[in-house]
Write a protein that holds these residues in place. Structure first.
Motif, PDB file in Angstrom:
ATOM      1  N   ALA A  22       0.116  10.223 -24.064  1.00 24.33           N
ATOM      2  CA  ALA A  22      -1.193  10.765 -23.721  1.00 24.33           C
ATOM      3  C   ALA A  22      -2.279   9.756 -24.027  1.00 24.33           C
ATOM      4  CB  ALA A  22      -1.428  12.063 -24.486  1.00 24.33           C
ATOM      5  N   ALA A  23      -2.133   9.081 -25.177  1.00 27.40           N
ATOM      6  CA  ALA A  23      -3.138   8.088 -25.537  1.00 27.40           C
ATOM      7  C   ALA A  23      -3.123   6.934 -24.546  1.00 27.40           C
ATOM      8  CB  ALA A  23      -2.871   7.577 -26.950  1.00 27.40           C
ATOM      9  N   GLN A  24      -1.925   6.582 -24.109  1.00 29.96           N
ATOM     10  CA  GLN A  24      -1.837   5.489 -23.150  1.00 29.96           C
ATOM     11  C   GLN A  24      -2.525   5.865 -21.853  1.00 29.96           C
ATOM     12  OE1 GLN A  24       2.142   4.493 -22.008  1.00 29.96           O
ATOM     13  NE2 GLN A  24       1.589   2.404 -21.431  1.00 29.96           N
ATOM     14  N   ALA A  25      -2.347   7.107 -21.399  1.00 26.96           N
ATOM     15  CA  ALA A  25      -3.009   7.553 -20.180  1.00 26.96           C
ATOM     16  C   ALA A  25      -4.500   7.600 -20.363  1.00 26.96           C
ATOM     17  CB  ALA A  25      -2.472   8.922 -19.773  1.00 26.96           C
ATOM     18  N   ALA A  26      -4.932   8.063 -21.535  1.00 29.15           N
ATOM     19  CA  ALA A  26      -6.376   8.190 -21.766  1.00 29.15           C
ATOM     20  C   ALA A  26      -7.052   6.832 -21.797  1.00 29.15           C
ATOM     21  CB  ALA A  26      -6.626   8.934 -23.067  1.00 29.15           C
ATOM     22  N   ASP A  27      -6.316   5.855 -22.308  1.00 31.36           N
ATOM     23  CA  ASP A  27      -6.915   4.533 -22.440  1.00 31.36           C
ATOM     24  C   ASP A  27      -6.431   3.579 -21.353  1.00 31.36           C
ATOM     25  OD1 ASP A  27      -8.183   5.434 -24.690  1.00 31.36           O
ATOM     26  OD2 ASP A  27      -6.543   4.814 -26.025  1.00 31.36           O
ATOM     27  N   ALA A  28      -5.931   4.118 -20.237  1.00 32.50           N
ATOM     28  CA  ALA A  28      -5.386   3.270 -19.185  1.00 32.50           C
ATOM     29  C   ALA A  28      -6.451   2.315 -18.665  1.00 32.50           C
ATOM     30  CB  ALA A  28      -4.871   4.140 -18.037  1.00 32.50           C
ATOM     31  N   PRO A  29      -6.101   1.027 -18.480  1.00 29.54           N
ATOM     32  CA  PRO A  29      -7.085   0.050 -18.013  1.00 29.54           C
ATOM     33  C   PRO A  29      -7.435   0.268 -16.548  1.00 29.54           C
ATOM     34  CG  PRO A  29      -4.918  -0.942 -18.111  1.00 29.54           C
ATOM     35  CD  PRO A  29      -4.783   0.419 -18.712  1.00 29.54           C
ATOM     36  N   ALA A  30      -8.473  -0.428 -16.072  1.00 24.79           N
ATOM     37  CA  ALA A  30      -8.948  -0.273 -14.701  1.00 24.79           C
ATOM     38  C   ALA A  30      -8.085  -1.062 -13.737  1.00 24.79           C
ATOM     39  CB  ALA A  30     -10.393  -0.721 -14.606  1.00 24.79           C
ATOM     40  N   ALA A  31      -7.722  -0.430 -12.645  1.00 25.08           N
ATOM     41  CA  ALA A  31      -6.983  -1.091 -11.578  1.00 25.08           C
ATOM     42  C   ALA A  31      -7.943  -1.413 -10.441  1.00 25.08           C
ATOM     43  CB  ALA A  31      -5.862  -0.196 -11.074  1.00 25.08           C
ATOM     44  N   THR A  32      -7.567  -2.397  -9.641  1.00 27.54           N
ATOM     45  CA  THR A  32      -8.333  -2.726  -8.435  1.00 27.54           C
ATOM     46  C   THR A  32      -7.613  -2.122  -7.249  1.00 27.54           C
ATOM     47  OG1 THR A  32      -9.083  -4.798  -9.416  1.00 27.54           O
ATOM     48  CG2 THR A  32      -9.246  -4.597  -7.031  1.00 27.54           C
ATOM     49  N   VAL A  33      -8.333  -1.285  -6.536  1.00 28.74           N
ATOM     50  CA  VAL A  33      -7.759  -0.579  -5.394  1.00 28.74           C
ATOM     51  C   VAL A  33      -8.451  -1.076  -4.133  1.00 28.74           C
ATOM     52  CG1 VAL A  33      -7.274   1.659  -4.348  1.00 28.74           C
ATOM     53  CG2 VAL A  33      -7.370   1.439  -6.850  1.00 28.74           C
ATOM     54  N   ALA A  34      -7.700  -1.673  -3.226  1.00 30.41           N
ATOM     55  CA  ALA A  34      -8.251  -2.163  -1.962  1.00 30.41           C
ATOM     56  C   ALA A  34      -7.427  -1.589  -0.824  1.00 30.41           C
ATOM     57  CB  ALA A  34      -8.215  -3.690  -1.916  1.00 30.41           C
ATOM     58  N   PHE A  35      -8.087  -0.993   0.139  1.00 24.03           N
ATOM     59  CA  PHE A  35      -7.351  -0.370   1.240  1.00 24.03           C
ATOM     60  C   PHE A  35      -8.256  -0.250   2.459  1.00 24.03           C
ATOM     61  CE2 PHE A  35      -9.791   3.132  -0.215  1.00 24.03           C
ATOM     62  CZ  PHE A  35      -9.956   3.962   0.878  1.00 24.03           C
ATOM     63  N   ALA A  36      -7.641   0.030   3.581  1.00 26.86           N
ATOM     64  CA  ALA A  36      -8.391   0.248   4.818  1.00 26.86           C
ATOM     65  C   ALA A  36      -7.517   1.020   5.790  1.00 26.86           C
ATOM     66  CB  ALA A  36      -8.812  -1.072   5.436  1.00 26.86           C
ATOM     67  N   PRO A  37      -8.143   1.801   6.650  1.00 29.57           N
ATOM     68  CA  PRO A  37      -7.366   2.487   7.683  1.00 29.57           C
ATOM     69  C   PRO A  37      -6.967   1.530   8.792  1.00 29.57           C
ATOM     70  CG  PRO A  37      -9.696   3.028   7.890  1.00 29.57           C
ATOM     71  CD  PRO A  37      -9.556   2.202   6.648  1.00 29.57           C
ATOM     72  N   GLN A  38      -5.863   1.817   9.431  1.00 28.90           N
ATOM     73  CA  GLN A  38      -5.439   1.009  10.560  1.00 28.90           C
ATOM     74  C   GLN A  38      -6.346   1.272  11.762  1.00 28.90           C
ATOM     75  OE1 GLN A  38      -1.259   1.702  11.325  1.00 28.90           O
ATOM     76  NE2 GLN A  38      -0.583   0.542   9.525  1.00 28.90           N
ATOM     77  N   ASN A  39      -6.106   0.489  12.832  1.00 26.93           N
ATOM     78  CA  ASN A  39      -6.849   0.637  14.084  1.00 26.93           C
ATOM     79  C   ASN A  39      -8.339   0.386  13.892  1.00 26.93           C
ATOM     80  OD1 ASN A  39      -6.984   1.094  16.861  1.00 26.93           O
ATOM     81  ND2 ASN A  39      -7.465   3.272  16.581  1.00 26.93           N
ATOM     82  N   SER A  40      -8.669  -0.591  13.015  1.00 25.03           N
ATOM     83  CA  SER A  40     -10.070  -0.975  12.755  1.00 25.03           C
ATOM     84  C   SER A  40     -10.910   0.194  12.267  1.00 25.03           C
ATOM     85  CB  SER A  40     -10.704  -1.586  14.009  1.00 25.03           C
ATOM     86  OG  SER A  40     -10.023  -2.726  14.423  1.00 25.03           O
ATOM     87  N   GLY A  41     -10.242   1.186  11.650  1.00 27.55           N
ATOM     88  CA  GLY A  41     -10.980   2.312  11.087  1.00 27.55           C
ATOM     89  C   GLY A  41     -11.341   3.381  12.090  1.00 27.55           C
ATOM     90  N   VAL A  42     -10.771   3.343  13.268  1.00 24.61           N
ATOM     91  CA  VAL A  42     -11.068   4.346  14.300  1.00 24.61           C
ATOM     92  C   VAL A  42      -9.947   5.385  14.301  1.00 24.61           C
ATOM     93  CG1 VAL A  42     -11.499   4.766  16.748  1.00 24.61           C
ATOM     94  CG2 VAL A  42     -12.277   2.626  15.678  1.00 24.61           C
ATOM     95  N   LEU A  43     -10.321   6.665  14.245  1.00 22.54           N
ATOM     96  CA  LEU A  43      -9.351   7.772  14.218  1.00 22.54           C
ATOM     97  C   LEU A  43      -9.740   8.808  15.262  1.00 22.54           C
ATOM     98  CD1 LEU A  43      -6.862   8.934  12.693  1.00 22.54           C
ATOM     99  CD2 LEU A  43      -8.486  10.203  11.265  1.00 22.54           C
ATOM    100  N   SER A  44      -8.763   9.208  16.044  1.00 25.08           N
ATOM    101  CA  SER A  44      -8.989  10.215  17.081  1.00 25.08           C
ATOM    102  C   SER A  44      -8.149  11.453  16.788  1.00 25.08           C
ATOM    103  CB  SER A  44      -8.620   9.652  18.461  1.00 25.08           C
ATOM    104  OG  SER A  44      -9.467   8.568  18.799  1.00 25.08           O
TER     105      SER A  44
END
Length: 738
Positions: A22-44
């Protein structure tokens, strides 16, 4: 008691297992999250939302496995400021409202220091419930470990149910230039490399012709560097020019070497600096001399004739070596965010009537929408480069991989959708420009342009639409002054001052352009926009200043110590050295502060060959004895002072001339007197010797007579009567010396 003790021990054991987790989860360090939708971000409608991304852990502590949750907002983004604030938050936290959760997926443990662990999340179409209207929505991925957020990534998507949408027209400008350097002309070997297969300029031209709507800003240094080499230019460079001449794109001239126009203006120049050139006719065998080429193609470019054979090249002049048939003229493109009000007037006064400005450099007042990218600031016409769109456009074209490209494209697609939705009935044209500091890095330009013009809310536009609008009566704007960095302006002003000093000094050369041409070309190269963010620029500027100072000190009066004048009219000898690779001609002047020495006021002209020394004889007249320190100085034929004056100590001893003359006269008299004496003595000795010789002859005669008297009587007389005749007395012949 034993039971209670056992229960406490069991509780402690359970705590030892559970609490650290629990302590490990509470003190979990920051992650870098990078993402993008496919199709240049266009959704139909009916499409799954597929997100590609990565997880990174820049810390030294592992991040435990957890969950990635995908969120989307239901409302359409109404403004660019809203979208920008979402995409570029100052801080993020677990309390951020991210929208409607669409899905949760597990994430793996992220070891300490690991980067770019791939993560793909697919949201089924059935889980997506967005309004029917077209528009941009915000998108987020939150990564948690237990109940703690360890990272958050943000992006956007454009919901496109189909049909007609408002459209924003996009113009694009690409600079055709080379990396930062200090040479005013690109060397032949570099030209061969740049224009060869896969070379920098080859890539840039390939990128530029991706779409005919990309306007190409051409660095005239490239044209000049090829043209000035004549028949010695690399064949690949000559063929590259032919390709450039054949493009369908609009073209315009950058400043020479793509130099920073704003810093030159703010450094005090009244007009943008232009280069000069030295043409070597030997590089143009069998060529004709034509003052101005009939086409925009450089004079030595082998253009095909009607029969397919290359035409005879012409010898360029310094005035036309950069000529090109540009389709747009009078455009100034200073570096982004560097212009102040007076710069525009400076540009316009020198024929640059339209200036491309970053949108951060001017203001349209209280407008709550994006205007067309053309404006007037007072009497000056400007084309406005949209800074936010340009930044995303550059990020997409310069992406190093597909993941980076998708991230930039999703943001760019949504931004242009917001611009188009601002005023649905008002079609506008905006400008996106490519970077000047990293030429040739636009590897994703083709993919970016193709994806953009596949969108229903983006259409192509030529740059001439904006230049025409700027010359008409567009919206008015005010300049938002963004001066160049103070140290950059100071260094630039110092370099121009140094160049001026070299120009004055160069008057000692038969052809001053042997120095001035190189100094101007090198200075323009150092002002290239590709140097703007380069940390080595200041060192390069300092090197330029040092070399300029060395040049102005290359002709000087050599160290002479002191001089001794033993007569009343001895000349002063002044030694001048020249360390240049060219002969120079100077005037040597010497001034005396004392009446002891009278020196001619007329300067003495002196020619010094390359890398050598020569002495000037300056007439002088001694009026008295004593010591005097004279001032010797150099100047060019145009009376420009050269170097620093030298002070020479002169010891004057005029009476030594009389004494020396007397001594010499006595020596001459002595030599001649000794010669006369020697001749007289020689004659006397000869006379005495002759006299002594005569006495000896008389004695011998007497001895002979005595011997005759002793002859017998019967032998004393000859039977011949003639023998008894008396003998004549022989007189001695007088010596010629008597």
């Amino acid at each position: 008691m034993r039971l209670l003790t056992s229960l406490i021990a069991l509780a402690m054991a359970i705590g030892a297992v559970v609490l650290p987790s629990a302590a490990q989860a509470a003190d979990a360090p920051a992650a870098t999250v990078a993402f993008a939708p496919q199709n240049s971000g266009v959704l139909s409608p009916g499409q799954d939302l597929v997100l590609d991304g990565t997880l990174s852990n820049p810390t030294t502590v592992s991040i435990p496995a957890g969950t990635a949750s995908v969120y989307v907002t239901q409302s359409i983004v109404k403004s660019r400021s809203e979208l920008s604030g979402w995409l570029n938050p100052e801080t993020t936290s677990a309390n951020d409202e991210l929208g409607t959760k669409l899905i949760d997926v597990p994430t793996p443990e992220i070891p300490a220091g690991r980067s770019n662990i791939p993560l793909r999340v697919t949201v089924p179409a059935a889980a997506i419930a967005l309004p029917a209207d077209w528009g941009a929505h915000t998108l987020a991925v939150r990564v948690t470990a237990g109940d703690t957020e360890v990272g958050q990534g943000r992006s956007s998507l454009v919901w496109y149910p189909g049909g007609v949408t408002p459209q924003t027209r996009l113009a694009m400008a690409l600079p055709l230039s080379v990396p930062a350097g200090t040479e005013g002309l690109i060397p032949s070997d570099q030209l061969a490399s740049y224009t060869g297969a896969g070379g920098l300029l080859t890539r840039e031209l390939d990128f530029a012709i991706t779409d005919p709507n990309i306007a190409i800003g051409i660095d005239p240094r490239i044209i000049a560097s090829i043209a000035i080499l004549g028949t010695s230019a690399p064949e690949s460079a000559r063929q590259w020019l032919l390709r450039l001449d054949a493009v369908a794109n609009e073209t315009f001239a950058l400043s020479y070497a793509d130099s920073d126009l704003a810093v030159a203006s703010q450094a005090g120049l009244k007009s943008p600096p232009v280069p000069d050139f030295i043409i070597d006719p030997k590089l143009f065998p069998n060529a004709t001399v034509v003052p101005t080429p009939s086409t925009g193609t450089p004079p030595n470019t082998p253009t095909p004739s009607a029969t397919g054979a290359p035409t005879v090249p012409t010898v360029p002049t310094p005035q036309n070596v950069t000529d090109w048939a540009y389709t747009l003229t009078g455009i100034a493109w200073p570096s982004d965010g560097t212009v102040v009000g007076p710069d525009l007037d400076n540009f316009a006064a020198n024929g640059l009537t339209t200036t491309i400005l970053s949108s951060t450099n001017l203001s349209f007042g209280d407008l709550d929408y994006t205007p067309t990218g053309a404006a007037r600031i007072g009497d000056d016409a400007t084309v406005v480069s949209d800074s936010a769109v340009s930044a995303l456009f550059r990020a997409a074209t310069e992406a190093s991989n597909q993941a980076e490209w998708r991230i930039a494209m999703a943001k760019l697609t949504a931004t242009l959708a917001v611009v188009s939705a601002e005023r649905p009935t008002d079609a506008r044209t905006i400008l996106a420009t490519l970077d000047r500091t990293n030429p040739g890095d636009q590897f994703f330009l083709f993919d970016t342009v193709k994806a953009l013009f596949a969108l229903s809310w983006v259409g192509p536009a030529p740059l001439s639409d904006l230049t025409t609008a700027a010359a008409a009566s567009p919206a008015t704007a005010t300049i938002t002054a963004q001066p160049e960095a103070a140290d950059r302006v100071v260094s630039t002003a110092a370099m121009f001052a140094a160049e001026t000093s070299v120009g004055s000094f160069a008057s000692v050369l038969v052809d001053p352009r042997n120095l001035t041409v190189e100094r101007r070309q090198s200075l323009l190269a150092l002002l290239a926009n590709s140097w703007v963010s380069n940390p080595d620029w200041q060192a390069a500027a300092t090197k330029y200043l040092t070399r300029s100072t060395e040049l102005t000190k290359s002709v000087k009066i050599a160290e002479t110590g002191f001089q001794f004048l033993p007569s009343s009219s001895s000349p002063l000898r002044i030694t001048v050295s020249n360390t240049l690779d060219y002969p120079v001609k100077v005037n040597v002047a010497v001034r005396s502060p004392s009446g002891i020495l009278d020196i001619s006021t007329a300067p003495v002209e002196l020619t010094i060959e390359a890398n050598s020394q020569a002495k000037a004889s300056v007439p002088s007249k001694a009026l008295a004895n004593g010591d005097v320190t004279v001032r010797a100085s150099l100047s060019s034929a145009s009376a420009v002072p050269i170097g620093t004056p030298a002070f020479i100590k002169v010891e004057v001893r005029a009476q030594w001339e009389t004494a020396l003359t007397a001594i010499i006269a006595l020596l001459i008299v002595g030599v001649f007197g000794f010669g006369i004496y020697r001749n007289i003595a020689k004659r006397r000795r000869a006379k005495k010797a002759r006299a002594e010789g005569e006495v000896a002859s008389d004695d011998e005669t007497a001895a002979d007579d005595e011997s005759v008297s002793e002859v017998p009587a019967n032998e004393a007389h000859s039977e011949d009567p003639a023998d008894d005749a008396p003998a004549e007395t022989a007189l001695p012949t007088e010596s010629p010396d008597r």
